[in-house]
Write a protein that holds these residues in place. Structure first.
Motif, PDB file in Angstrom:
ATOM      1  N   LYS A  33       0.830  -1.199   0.000  1.00  7.43           N
ATOM      2  CA  LYS A  33       0.000   0.000   0.000  1.00  7.43           C
ATOM      3  C   LYS A  33       0.866   1.252   0.000  1.00  7.43           C
ATOM      4  O   LYS A  33       1.650   1.480   0.931  1.00  7.43           O
ATOM      5  CB  LYS A  33      -0.937  -0.004   1.216  1.00  7.43           C
ATOM      6  N   ARG A  34       0.696   2.044  -1.034  1.00  7.65           N
ATOM      7  CA  ARG A  34       1.433   3.304  -1.160  1.00  7.65           C
ATOM      8  C   ARG A  34       0.533   4.303  -1.856  1.00  7.65           C
ATOM      9  O   ARG A  34      -0.445   3.952  -2.500  1.00  7.65           O
ATOM     10  CB  ARG A  34       2.690   3.122  -2.027  1.00  7.65           C
ATOM     11  N   TRP A  35       0.836   5.572  -1.775  1.00  6.99           N
ATOM     12  CA  TRP A  35       0.283   6.547  -2.706  1.00  6.99           C
ATOM     13  C   TRP A  35       1.432   7.382  -3.230  1.00  6.99           C
ATOM     14  O   TRP A  35       2.486   7.496  -2.600  1.00  6.99           O
ATOM     15  CB  TRP A  35      -0.837   7.388  -2.072  1.00  6.99           C
ATOM     16  N   GLY A  36       1.255   7.956  -4.424  1.00  7.14           N
ATOM     17  CA  GLY A  36       2.344   8.762  -4.961  1.00  7.14           C
ATOM     18  C   GLY A  36       2.014   9.302  -6.339  1.00  7.14           C
ATOM     19  O   GLY A  36       1.010   8.944  -6.969  1.00  7.14           O
ATOM     20  N   PHE A  37       2.848  10.244  -6.744  1.00  9.04           N
ATOM     21  CA  PHE A  37       2.709  10.869  -8.060  1.00  9.04           C
ATOM     22  C   PHE A  37       4.020  10.755  -8.829  1.00  9.04           C
ATOM     23  O   PHE A  37       5.108  10.830  -8.248  1.00  9.04           O
ATOM     24  CB  PHE A  37       2.327  12.346  -7.918  1.00  9.04           C
ATOM     25  N   CYS A  38       3.898  10.613 -10.126  1.00 11.22           N
ATOM     26  CA  CYS A  38       5.066  10.577 -11.006  1.00 11.22           C
ATOM     27  C   CYS A  38       5.132  11.906 -11.754  1.00 11.22           C
ATOM     28  O   CYS A  38       4.108  12.404 -12.243  1.00 11.22           O
ATOM     29  CB  CYS A  38       4.957   9.419 -11.981  1.00 11.22           C
ATOM     30  N   ILE A  39       6.288  12.448 -11.839  1.00 15.65           N
ATOM     31  CA  ILE A  39       6.464  13.813 -12.340  1.00 15.65           C
ATOM     32  C   ILE A  39       7.794  13.883 -13.065  1.00 15.65           C
ATOM     33  O   ILE A  39       8.725  13.131 -12.743  1.00 15.65           O
ATOM     34  CB  ILE A  39       6.396  14.800 -11.132  1.00 15.65           C
ATOM     35  N   SER A  40       7.886  14.791 -14.018  1.00 12.91           N
ATOM     36  CA  SER A  40       9.183  14.919 -14.685  1.00 12.91           C
ATOM     37  C   SER A  40      10.160  15.625 -13.747  1.00 12.91           C
ATOM     38  O   SER A  40       9.753  16.447 -12.916  1.00 12.91           O
ATOM     39  CB  SER A  40       9.039  15.702 -16.001  1.00 12.91           C
ATOM     40  N   GLN A  41      11.401  15.274 -13.867  1.00 15.16           N
ATOM     41  CA  GLN A  41      12.445  15.889 -13.032  1.00 15.16           C
ATOM     42  C   GLN A  41      12.461  17.406 -13.250  1.00 15.16           C
ATOM     43  O   GLN A  41      12.619  18.178 -12.289  1.00 15.16           O
ATOM     44  CB  GLN A  41      13.808  15.266 -13.378  1.00 15.16           C
TER      45      GLN A  41
END
Lengths: 427, 427, 427
Positions: free
Chosen positions: C119-127
Motif C-alpha cells: 500500500k502506497r500513494w504517490g505521483f510521477c512527475i518529470s524531473q
C-alpha cells in the motif's frame, strides 16, 4: 607455506628411502598427525610394475685430479643421478664423461636425472662446471644401497564429510623429488594447507558434503601402487580429483584436462580457473604427472592436473634452478585459494528444482522490491534468475556459468531460496 | 595413367552402346581381366526409371551450303547431341539453328549436351564456328540407332579381404562420357590403378581387412540400376564408399560430404584430405554425381564424392576443352595417392583398448627410455599417447586426429603395442 | 493499426479495473466480437500469488501553494503511481517529496511506477517540473478505490485448425499499462491484426494445421492466473508460443529465447527473424515479460518473446516518452509481417520422407529439364535438393535452413512433390 617448503627443501628424497619418510613426518606434524602411513615391499608386483628396491645414499662425490671435491651430494643432492649404483673407482675424464649429465642449453643448471629401472651410476653437473674439467684421473665415490628387503612408503588420510555419504574428492600430490621447490615441494605444501583449511572449516562447523581423500605418494610408481590397492573403492566413490604439481610460482594458472574434459573435476576447475590471470587450458595429451595414471583407460577416474606454470613449460623445470626463489608465498597462496574455491564450488554444487509453479512472489518474502522501477536491483536479480534456470537438470555450476558469476557466490541465494521453500533438491 | 586415358579418349561413349563396352574391355585388360560384366535389357524398369534403348552411332555430320563437312562426329564425337535420333534432311539455317547447341560465354568450346529421355536430334558446335554459318540449305546426317532390344552395360569386381569378413569398401566411378578427359576418364583410370595397387598389396601379402568393391557404370542410370540389383547387400555390408569423378587435374582436392557428413567415409576422407593443398569441403547439396543416388534418403549408403577440381567448378567442365591437356599424370597420381591413403586409413582404423591397468612399464619392453631426461623422445611419444587415448571408444582416426598425425602413420605403433599385448581389439 | 493504438492510448489501464475492461472491448470490436471474457475474484489465490483488489481511479492531482493543478491524472494517467491508495491531505513539500517519483537522468519524462502489492500513494512527475516546485503547503487528492469484491479481467479466443488436431500455437500479449504506446499497446494491436489475418485466411479456405490461441491479459499476474487455470491443457497441446511486447517501433527485431533455446518456437522464430534488419538474439536471462511465467521451470512451455526494440533496451521505456510518436504504422506492420511469416513457417513445417528409391525421374513429370545443360535451372533446383534432404528426420525448417531460403517459400515445392507422390508424411 614457503617456510614449510624451506624446511623440506634440503632433504634427499627419491621414490623410496629415508628422505621420503622424513618428509612425510614433517608434513604430518604440520597437519597435527592425521596421516596414515603405508608401505609396500620392494620386489612386489603392482599391475605391470615391480616395486623397486629401497634406495638410500650416505655420500657421493667426485675428486678431481687436482684434489677438489665436486658434485658433492651433501652440498646438493641433485648432483647424484637418482638411484645410482654404488661405486668407488678412479677413472679418466673420458670414462667419467659417460656418467656425467649436463644441459648444454642451460649451462648454469644442474639437471635432475634418474634411472629407477635400469642399473646405472652417474653425476649431474652444470655445463659450465663440466667445461672446466681437465684431463686426468678422477676418483668417484657413491655410497648408496639398494635394499631388496626395503619398502616404498606413502601416506593418506581422509577429512570426513558431515553426512553419511561415501562420495569422495581426491587430492593427490607427490613428494619423491630431491631438492627442487616448485616440482615438487609446492604440491605437498599446498595440499597440506588445503587439508588444514578443511579442518578449520570442520571446527567452524561448516558442513562438508564430501569426504576429502589426501594422498602423498612418490610420482608414477606411487599412484600405480595406490590405485592397485584402492581401485574398486576409488572407482566407486571418487566424484572429482585433482593432482597438485608445480603450484608454487605466480606466473600462470594451468588446468590439465581429463581425456574427454567432461568430468565434474574438469567442470569445477574450469569454472574457478578460467578467470584467473594467465589461465592456460591443457589437453590430457599434455599430462605428465599422476593424472596420467588416474585417467589411464582402465582406471578412468575424474582427476585433473592443477598447476601454476605447468611442469615442462618453465625454464627451471627439473634443474637446480627450480629452487626456493622460484616459488613464493604469494604463488603458493594463489594455488591454495584456487583449490579452496574449487572445493567451495564442489560443496555448493547441486541440482535444485523450483517448488512453485510460475515465478513466486518474492516481494512478500523481502526478496524483491515492492515498487516497480526502471532499474534492475542486482541484489534481488540472482534470486529471480537462479529460479528461472533451476529446472532440476542444471547444477549450480551450470547456472553460475550462465549468470557469469562463481557458483560459491550463489551460496546465500541458494540458502535463502531453500529457507523460503522455493527450491528443493528432491528432483 | 595418362596413357590409359589417352587410349580411351577417342572412343565414342554414352550410357549405352558399343563405345561403353569397348572402354570397359580396355580397363579390364589393364586390370588383368578381373571384371565381371553385367547387362540389363533396354525397357526394363529400375526404381522410378526405364532403361533407355541402346544407342549406337555410325556417322553424323552437317554439309554446309558451300559443301564443307562440319560438326563431324568422326572428328569429335562431342559434336553430336547425345542420344540424337537419326535424320537425313536438308534444312535452312534457321531451321538448323533450333538443333544447334553452343556456349556464347565459352565461344571456342564445343559443349557436351545430351537428351537421354526425350527424343531430339542436334549438333554441338563452338560459338565461334556457329557465327561463321551463312544462310542457305544445310544437309544434316545422323546415322544412329536406338535399339529397343539392346542392353545397358556395366562392370564390377571385388578384391577380397584376407579374412572372412563381409564388410566392404565401395569404389564407384562412371564411364559414360564421350571424349572428355577429366570428366570422365580420370575416375575410371584412377579407380583402375587403385585396384592394381590393392592387388599389388595382396601379392605382397599385406592383409586386407575389407573387401573392395569396384563399380564401373554409366552415371545416374547406372548407379540406379546397380543399387536396384544390389541394394540389400550394399546396405548390409558397405562400411564406406567413394565416388571418383574429376580426379585428373592438379588444382585442388575436393570432398563432397554425405548428407549428415558423419559416416566413416566422411571421417576417413576428411582425415586424409584436410591437409592436402587447396582442399575444399563441399556440402552434400553440392553433389552432382553418383553420390546423389548412393546417399539418397531411402538408399542412405556412406558414400562421399572425391574430386580434384569439383565438377561444375572448373572452366572447361562439360566442353571440348576438358581434354587430355587439362589432366596430367601428376594430377592423376595425386588422386591415386590420396585414395591409397584413405584406404590405408580405413585398414589401420580400429578400436583398441588397453589391457593393463595404469600405464604399462614401456621401458622394460624397449619402448621408453630408462633414463629420465627433460626432452620428449618423439619416437616413444606415440606409444605413450596412443595408450593414453586408447579407451575402447576412440578409433585410430580419432586418436590420430587428436595427435595431429595420420592414422596410417600409427601402423608401427599399433603393431608394437599389439605384439607386446598392451592393447586388444576385444573391447 | 496505429489508429487502433491511438484509440486505446488515453484509457487509464492497470492490472485490474474499468480501463482494462474498456480496452478489451475495443479490441474485441476490431476482431468482430470473438473474444471470450474471463474474470477472477480479488483475493483468490493463484499459485504463489493473491489476485489484487480491483483498482479504479476517478481523479487525482496536486494543488501547488500558488494554486496550480499539477500531476493531473485526467491530463496524463501516468502521473499517478499505479495502485495508489486514496488520500486528500495538505502537506509540506518535504513530506510530499517522499511520494514523488521522477528520473534525474531523463528529466523531461514522467516515469511509469506501480506498487501493486504494497500500500502506497504517490505521483510521477518529470524531473524538470519537480525542480520548479517551491516550498509551501501542497494539497494532494487521489480519489481511488480498491475493491475487495472486485475482479481481474482477461480474454482469450481460439481460431480453430482445419482438421481435428488439438495442437495449439499460443499468442500472448498484455494490456495492463496506462498511456504508453510501444509498451504496451503495440502487442495487443499486432496480436489483434494477426488474428484478423488468420481469420482472413480461414475465409480464403487456406487450411490451418494448428489451433491458434490468443490471450490478452494483464502482465505477470495475468499469465500466472491464465496458467493456473489452463496449465494441463496448455502443457499438453501448445507446440509453440510467442509473447508479443514492444512490437511498435521500427528500430530492430528481437527474439528472447526459451531457457534452452531449443523449442519449435525458438526454431521457427529464428528461421524468420535471423535475416531481419537489426536482428538481436537474447538469452532467456534477458526475459522480462510473460515468457518468464510461460518458461518457468515447472511450467516449461515453448514460448519465446518477440519484440522490435526489446523492453528495457530503448530510451523511452516505461516513461511518458513511450508515446504514439515512438511507434509507427510501419513498425507495427513489420511486426505483423514477421509474425505472419512465423505462422506460415509453422504451418508448412512437417517431416517428409522420399517414397522412391534413388532420385526419381523428375524430367518425365515436368519437374526437370530433359536436355542436359551446364547451367543450374533454379526453378527445378529445389525439387532435387528438397528430395535429397528429405529423409524422414529433417523438418522443412531444417531443410530450408540448409538451402538458405525460407521454409514458407518451399510451399509450392512440397505441394508438387506431394501431388506427384514423391514424398509422404508417413514416416
Amino acid at each position: 607455506m614457503h617456510q614449510l617448503a624451506a624446511k623440506l627443501f634440503p632433504i634427499s628424497r627419491s621414490i623410496t628411502g629415508q628422505g621420503f619418510r622424513d618428509s612425510l613426518v614433517i608434513l604430518d606434524n604440520e597437519l597435527g598427525n592425521i596421516m596414515k602411513f603405508h608401505e609396500i615391499k620392494s620386489g612386489e608386483a603392482v599391475f605391470d610394475w615391480i616395486v623397486p628396491d629401497e634406495w638410500n645414499v650416505k655420500d657421493a662425490y667426485i675428486i678431481t685430479p687436482d684434489g677438489r671435491k665436486i658434485c658433492d651430494f651433501k652440498q646438493n643432492n641433485l648432483h647424484l643421478l637418482g638411484y645410482s649404483q654404488p661405486i668407488h673407482a678412479k677413472l679418466s675424464l673420458d670414462e667419467l664423461s659417460k656418467h656425467l649429465y649436463s644441459l648444454p642449453n642451460k649451462p648454469d643448471a644442474v639437471p635432475y636425472v634418474t634411472s629407477y629401472y635400469k642399473k646405472r651410476w652417474g653425476f649431474c653437473i652444470s655445463q659450465n662446471e663440466r667445461k672446466t674439467l681437465k684431463d686426468g684421473i678422477y676418483e668417484v665415490f657413491i655410497d648408496s644401497t639398494h635394499d631388496k628387503n626395503g619398502v616404498l612408503n606413502y601416506a593418506d588420510f581422509i577429512i570426513p564429510a558431515s553426512n553419511n555419504t561415501n562420495d569422495e574428492i581426491l587430492i593427490s600430490t607427490y613428494l619423491c623429488h630431491p631438492s627442487m621447490a616448485n616440482n615438487e615441494l609446492s604440491g605437498p605444501v599446498v595440499a597440506t594447507h588445503l587439508a588444514k583449511w578443511l579442518r578449520e572449516r570442520e571446527r567452524e562447523r561448516v558442513k562438508l558434503k564430501y569426504n576429502y581423500r589426501f594422498v602423498f605418494i612418490p610420482e608414477t610408481i606411487g599412484s600405480i601402487i595406490y590405485l592397485s590397492r584402492n581401485l574398486t573403492h576409488l572407482q566407486k566413490h571418487v566424484k572429482a580429483g585433482f593432482n597438485l604439481s608445480c603450484v608454487g610460482d605466480d606466473l600462470a594458472y594451468s588446468l590439465i584436462h581429463t581425456p574427454n574434459a567432461n568430468t565434474l573435476a574438469d567442470k569445477a576447475a574450469m569454472h574457478v580457473l578460467k578467470d584467473k590471470p594467465n589461465f592456460k587450458e591443457y589437453d590430457f595429451l599434455d599430462s605428465g604427472s599422476d593424472e596420467r595414471q588416474y585417467c589411464s583407460p582402465l582406471i578412468n577416474l575424474p582427476v585433473c592436473g592443477i598447476c601454476r606454470s605447468k611442469y615442462g613449460e618453465y625454464e627451471s623445470y627439473h634443474t637446480s634452478n627450480d629452487d626456493l626463489n622460484f616459488i613464493s608465498q604469494k604463488g603458493l597462496e594463489g594455488s591454495l585459494n584456487a583449490m579452496c574455491e574449487i572445493i567451495k564450488t564442489l560443496e555448493i554444487n547441486a541440482v535444485y528444482k523450483n517448488t512453485v509453479f510460475c515465478e513466486p512472489n518474492l516481494g512478500k518474502r523481502g526478496l524483491y522490491p515492492t515498487l516497480s522501477t526502471t532499474t534492475n536491483d542486482k541484489s534481488t536479480y540472482y534470486y529471480r534468475k537462479f529460479l528461472a534456470l533451476c529446472d532440476g537438470k542444471r547444477d549450480c555450476i551450470d547456472i553460475a556459468n550462465r549468470l557469469n558469476i562463481k557458483a560459491y557466490e550463489l551460496e546465500n541465494v541458494v540458502q535463502k531460496l531453500l529457507e523460503n521453500g522455493l527450491i528443493s533438491d528432491e528432483i
